[in-house]
Design a protein around this motif. Structure first.
Motif, PDB file in Angstrom:
ATOM      1  N   ASN A  73       0.842  -1.280   0.000  1.00 52.76           N
ATOM      2  CA  ASN A  73      -0.016  -0.073   0.041  1.00 52.76           C
ATOM      3  C   ASN A  73       0.877   1.425  -0.040  1.00 52.76           C
ATOM      4  OD1 ASN A  73      -2.629  -1.074   0.317  1.00 52.76           O
ATOM      5  ND2 ASN A  73      -1.790  -2.190   2.031  1.00 52.76           N
ATOM      6  N   ILE A  74       2.080   1.200   0.218  1.00 52.78           N
ATOM      7  CA  ILE A  74       3.045   2.337   0.330  1.00 52.78           C
ATOM      8  C   ILE A  74       4.120   2.086  -0.659  1.00 52.78           C
ATOM      9  CG2 ILE A  74       4.326   3.729   1.810  1.00 52.78           C
ATOM     10  CD1 ILE A  74       2.601   2.806   4.205  1.00 52.78           C
ATOM     11  N   ASN A  75       4.174   3.098  -1.300  1.00 50.70           N
ATOM     12  CA  ASN A  75       5.605   3.066  -2.352  1.00 50.70           C
ATOM     13  C   ASN A  75       6.816   3.510  -1.286  1.00 50.70           C
ATOM     14  OD1 ASN A  75       7.548   3.351  -4.010  1.00 50.70           O
ATOM     15  ND2 ASN A  75       6.630   4.718  -5.407  1.00 50.70           N
ATOM     16  N   LEU A  76       7.612   2.821  -0.915  1.00 50.07           N
ATOM     17  CA  LEU A  76       8.689   2.892   0.075  1.00 50.07           C
ATOM     18  C   LEU A  76       9.618   4.063  -0.446  1.00 50.07           C
ATOM     19  CD1 LEU A  76       9.145  -0.338   2.181  1.00 50.07           C
ATOM     20  CD2 LEU A  76       7.720   1.642   2.608  1.00 50.07           C
ATOM     21  N   GLU A  77       9.750   3.762  -1.708  1.00 51.45           N
ATOM     22  CA  GLU A  77      10.611   4.869  -2.361  1.00 51.45           C
ATOM     23  C   GLU A  77      10.381   6.469  -2.023  1.00 51.45           C
ATOM     24  OE1 GLU A  77      11.032   4.113  -6.617  1.00 51.45           O
ATOM     25  OE2 GLU A  77      11.549   2.234  -6.295  1.00 51.45           O
ATOM     26  N   ALA A  99      16.284  -2.047   7.661  1.00 47.08           N
ATOM     27  CA  ALA A  99      16.947  -3.028   6.767  1.00 47.08           C
ATOM     28  C   ALA A  99      16.316  -2.775   5.147  1.00 47.08           C
ATOM     29  CB  ALA A  99      16.543  -4.567   7.069  1.00 47.08           C
ATOM     30  N   LYS A 100      15.089  -2.013   5.364  1.00 45.54           N
ATOM     31  CA  LYS A 100      14.686  -1.821   3.827  1.00 45.54           C
ATOM     32  C   LYS A 100      15.192  -0.274   3.504  1.00 45.54           C
ATOM     33  CE  LYS A 100      10.982  -4.807   3.945  1.00 45.54           C
ATOM     34  NZ  LYS A 100      11.525  -5.744   2.945  1.00 45.54           N
ATOM     35  N   GLU A 101      16.164   0.225   4.113  1.00 46.69           N
ATOM     36  CA  GLU A 101      16.839   1.318   3.908  1.00 46.69           C
ATOM     37  C   GLU A 101      15.961   2.871   4.357  1.00 46.69           C
ATOM     38  OE1 GLU A 101      20.111   1.190   2.477  1.00 46.69           O
ATOM     39  OE2 GLU A 101      19.689  -0.811   2.386  1.00 46.69           O
ATOM     40  N   LEU A 102      15.221   2.655   5.257  1.00 47.53           N
ATOM     41  CA  LEU A 102      14.601   3.940   5.664  1.00 47.53           C
ATOM     42  C   LEU A 102      14.964   4.273   7.039  1.00 47.53           C
ATOM     43  CD1 LEU A 102      10.812   2.063   5.455  1.00 47.53           C
ATOM     44  CD2 LEU A 102      11.644   3.789   4.123  1.00 47.53           C
ATOM     45  N   GLU A 103      14.772   5.653   7.242  1.00 50.36           N
ATOM     46  CA  GLU A 103      15.370   6.264   8.530  1.00 50.36           C
ATOM     47  C   GLU A 103      14.224   6.178   9.518  1.00 50.36           C
ATOM     48  OE1 GLU A 103      18.363   8.048   9.360  1.00 50.36           O
ATOM     49  OE2 GLU A 103      19.106   7.651   7.328  1.00 50.36           O
ATOM     50  N   VAL A 104      14.570   5.483  10.497  1.00 47.36           N
ATOM     51  CA  VAL A 104      13.428   5.253  11.608  1.00 47.36           C
ATOM     52  C   VAL A 104      13.768   5.711  13.163  1.00 47.36           C
ATOM     53  CG1 VAL A 104      11.913   3.471  12.513  1.00 47.36           C
ATOM     54  CG2 VAL A 104      12.934   2.943  10.248  1.00 47.36           C
ATOM     55  N   ASP A 105      13.100   6.695  13.467  1.00 45.13           N
ATOM     56  CA  ASP A 105      13.102   7.308  14.650  1.00 45.13           C
ATOM     57  C   ASP A 105      12.329   6.202  15.804  1.00 45.13           C
ATOM     58  OD1 ASP A 105      14.464   9.375  14.084  1.00 45.13           O
ATOM     59  OD2 ASP A 105      13.133  10.778  14.365  1.00 45.13           O
ATOM     60  N   ARG A 106      12.788   5.963  16.896  1.00 42.62           N
ATOM     61  CA  ARG A 106      12.080   5.042  17.978  1.00 42.62           C
ATOM     62  C   ARG A 106      11.729   5.969  19.083  1.00 42.62           C
ATOM     63  NH1 ARG A 106      16.075   2.953  15.287  1.00 42.62           N
ATOM     64  NH2 ARG A 106      16.148   0.373  15.007  1.00 42.62           N
ATOM     65  N   TYR A 107      10.485   5.616  19.259  1.00 40.79           N
ATOM     66  CA  TYR A 107       9.867   6.374  20.658  1.00 40.79           C
ATOM     67  C   TYR A 107       9.047   5.224  21.281  1.00 40.79           C
ATOM     68  CZ  TYR A 107       6.940   8.708  24.011  1.00 40.79           C
ATOM     69  OH  TYR A 107       6.350   9.226  25.024  1.00 40.79           O
ATOM     70  N   ASP A 108       9.335   5.242  22.807  1.00 41.13           N
ATOM     71  CA  ASP A 108       8.406   4.380  23.835  1.00 41.13           C
ATOM     72  C   ASP A 108       8.544   5.335  24.708  1.00 41.13           C
ATOM     73  OD1 ASP A 108       7.256   1.323  23.672  1.00 41.13           O
ATOM     74  OD2 ASP A 108       8.109   2.065  25.554  1.00 41.13           O
ATOM     75  N   LYS A 121       8.361  16.067  11.425  1.00 43.88           N
ATOM     76  CA  LYS A 121       7.152  15.470  10.627  1.00 43.88           C
ATOM     77  C   LYS A 121       7.733  14.396   9.952  1.00 43.88           C
ATOM     78  CE  LYS A 121       3.891  19.188  10.755  1.00 43.88           C
ATOM     79  NZ  LYS A 121       2.561  19.431  10.243  1.00 43.88           N
ATOM     80  N   TYR A 122       6.740  13.244   9.728  1.00 45.64           N
ATOM     81  CA  TYR A 122       7.310  12.175   9.222  1.00 45.64           C
ATOM     82  C   TYR A 122       6.383  11.661   7.787  1.00 45.64           C
ATOM     83  CZ  TYR A 122       9.675  11.373  13.507  1.00 45.64           C
ATOM     84  OH  TYR A 122      10.570  11.637  14.361  1.00 45.64           O
ATOM     85  N   ASP A 123       6.893  10.773   7.036  1.00 45.71           N
ATOM     86  CA  ASP A 123       6.216  10.294   5.666  1.00 45.71           C
ATOM     87  C   ASP A 123       5.389   9.181   6.430  1.00 45.71           C
ATOM     88  OD1 ASP A 123       7.391  11.966   3.838  1.00 45.71           O
ATOM     89  OD2 ASP A 123       9.480  10.992   4.500  1.00 45.71           O
ATOM     90  N   LEU A 124       5.948   8.396   7.421  1.00 45.32           N
ATOM     91  CA  LEU A 124       5.152   7.224   7.730  1.00 45.32           C
ATOM     92  C   LEU A 124       5.319   7.311   9.388  1.00 45.32           C
ATOM     93  CD1 LEU A 124       3.812   4.595   7.597  1.00 45.32           C
ATOM     94  CD2 LEU A 124       6.237   3.372   6.914  1.00 45.32           C
ATOM     95  N   ILE A 125       4.115   6.951   9.886  1.00 40.37           N
ATOM     96  CA  ILE A 125       4.307   6.640  11.347  1.00 40.37           C
ATOM     97  C   ILE A 125       3.638   5.211  11.741  1.00 40.37           C
ATOM     98  CG2 ILE A 125       3.687   7.192  13.680  1.00 40.37           C
ATOM     99  CD1 ILE A 125       3.611  10.062  12.928  1.00 40.37           C
ATOM    100  N   THR A 126       4.390   4.246  12.215  1.00 38.56           N
ATOM    101  CA  THR A 126       4.115   3.048  12.573  1.00 38.56           C
ATOM    102  C   THR A 126       3.584   2.878  14.127  1.00 38.56           C
ATOM    103  OG1 THR A 126       6.205   1.979  12.635  1.00 38.56           O
ATOM    104  CG2 THR A 126       5.250   1.945  10.653  1.00 38.56           C
ATOM    105  N   SER A 127       2.676   2.110  14.450  1.00 37.61           N
ATOM    106  CA  SER A 127       2.322   2.124  15.733  1.00 37.61           C
ATOM    107  C   SER A 127       1.560   0.526  15.910  1.00 37.61           C
ATOM    108  CB  SER A 127       1.385   3.143  16.210  1.00 37.61           C
ATOM    109  OG  SER A 127       1.450   3.138  17.400  1.00 37.61           O
ATOM    110  N   THR A 128       2.384  -0.234  16.368  1.00 35.76           N
ATOM    111  CA  THR A 128       1.900  -1.698  16.304  1.00 35.76           C
ATOM    112  C   THR A 128       1.470  -2.059  17.985  1.00 35.76           C
ATOM    113  OG1 THR A 128       3.894  -2.708  16.254  1.00 35.76           O
ATOM    114  CG2 THR A 128       2.930  -2.208  14.215  1.00 35.76           C
ATOM    115  N   GLU A 129       0.324  -2.892  18.054  1.00 34.80           N
ATOM    116  CA  GLU A 129       0.331  -3.267  19.601  1.00 34.80           C
ATOM    117  C   GLU A 129       0.384  -2.091  20.443  1.00 34.80           C
ATOM    118  OE1 GLU A 129      -0.974  -6.420  20.152  1.00 34.80           O
ATOM    119  OE2 GLU A 129      -1.473  -6.388  18.015  1.00 34.80           O
ATOM    120  N   VAL A 130      -0.063  -0.950  20.212  1.00 33.36           N
ATOM    121  CA  VAL A 130       0.215   0.319  20.994  1.00 33.36           C
ATOM    122  C   VAL A 130      -1.519   0.892  21.243  1.00 33.36           C
ATOM    123  CG1 VAL A 130       0.931   2.502  20.922  1.00 33.36           C
ATOM    124  CG2 VAL A 130       2.350   0.740  20.243  1.00 33.36           C
TER     125      VAL A 130
END
Ligand SMILES: [Zn+2]
Length: 211
Positions: A73-77, A99-108, A121-130
């Motif tokens: 669903n997301i063009n990672l390029e 590992a997919k060449e993305l820059e990822v900030d971690r927050y918890d 600001k981000y292009d993608l925010i992931t939030s799993t089991e949160v």
């Protein structure tokens, strides 16, 4: 009490130890706030989870998330900056995305508490089991959406509740730190309130919003 998502006062008290409310409007189910476990206990529970790369099932869960929700669903390029919001003690998803060449900030809030997202600001925010842990989901949505760029994505994994009849036997609520449960209608309400589009959902555990 009013619904913690839509503010409706049309709440049904489910007949399960009389502590879960089901909103008749947005269909969220949430634990009576008076029943929530204290934060100290919550952190202990997370540390008890076997959330790291040694746990094959845990890694597979995130590989599936990437393969079934993110990649189709997301063009990672077009994705440069990613925030993994609520990454837990062993940030497996962040590592897989890197590992997919993305820059990822971690927050918890417990394990990576530095608010790295401030002023970003981000292009993608992931939030799993949160999302199931949020005591105030609207407050958290305000925070998350304020850190999305235009046309950015918010990718969420949380188990959709099976409806009030099947809720009593539903395993997902046995974790006492799981306090709020959504379905398609709840997420549609949230999307409309925040001006988001729902790009994809399997109506079981994945939902992808676009700003
Ligand atoms: Zn509601």
């Amino acid at each position: 009490m009013d619904c913690i998502i839509c503010g409706s006062s049309d709440l049904e008290l489910l007949d399960i130890q009389n502590k879960y409310y089901h909103c008749q409007d947005c269909e969220v189910i949430f634990l009576d706030p008076a029943e929530r476990v204290a934060q100290a206990e919550e952190k202990e529970r997370y540390e008890g989870h076997d959330n790291n790369h040694q746990n094959e099932g845990y890694v597979k869960m995130f590989e599936d998330f990437i393969e079934e929700l993110v990649e189709p669903n997301i063009n990672l390029e077009n994705i440069n900056d990613v925030l993994e919001f609520g990454c837990g003690p062993g940030p497996v998803l962040a590592d897989l995305l890197e590992a997919k060449e993305l820059e990822v900030d971690r927050y918890d809030p417990y394990f990576f508490p530095e608010k790295v997202f401030v002023d970003k600001k981000y292009d993608l925010i992931t939030s799993t089991e949160v999302f199931e842990h949020f005591s105030d989901p609207i407050k958290e949505m305000k925070l998350l959406t304020s850190h999305l760029k235009e046309n950015a994505y918010l990718a969420v994994m949380t188990s959709f509740h099976p409806g009030p009849e099947e809720f009593e036997d539903w395993w997902y609520k046995w974790d006492s730190t799981h306090i709020v449960f959504y379905n398609q209608k709840t997420f549609s309400k949230i999307a409309s309130d925040f001006g988001l589009e729902i790009i994809y959902t399997d109506q079981k555990k994945y939902i992808l919003f676009k700003a």
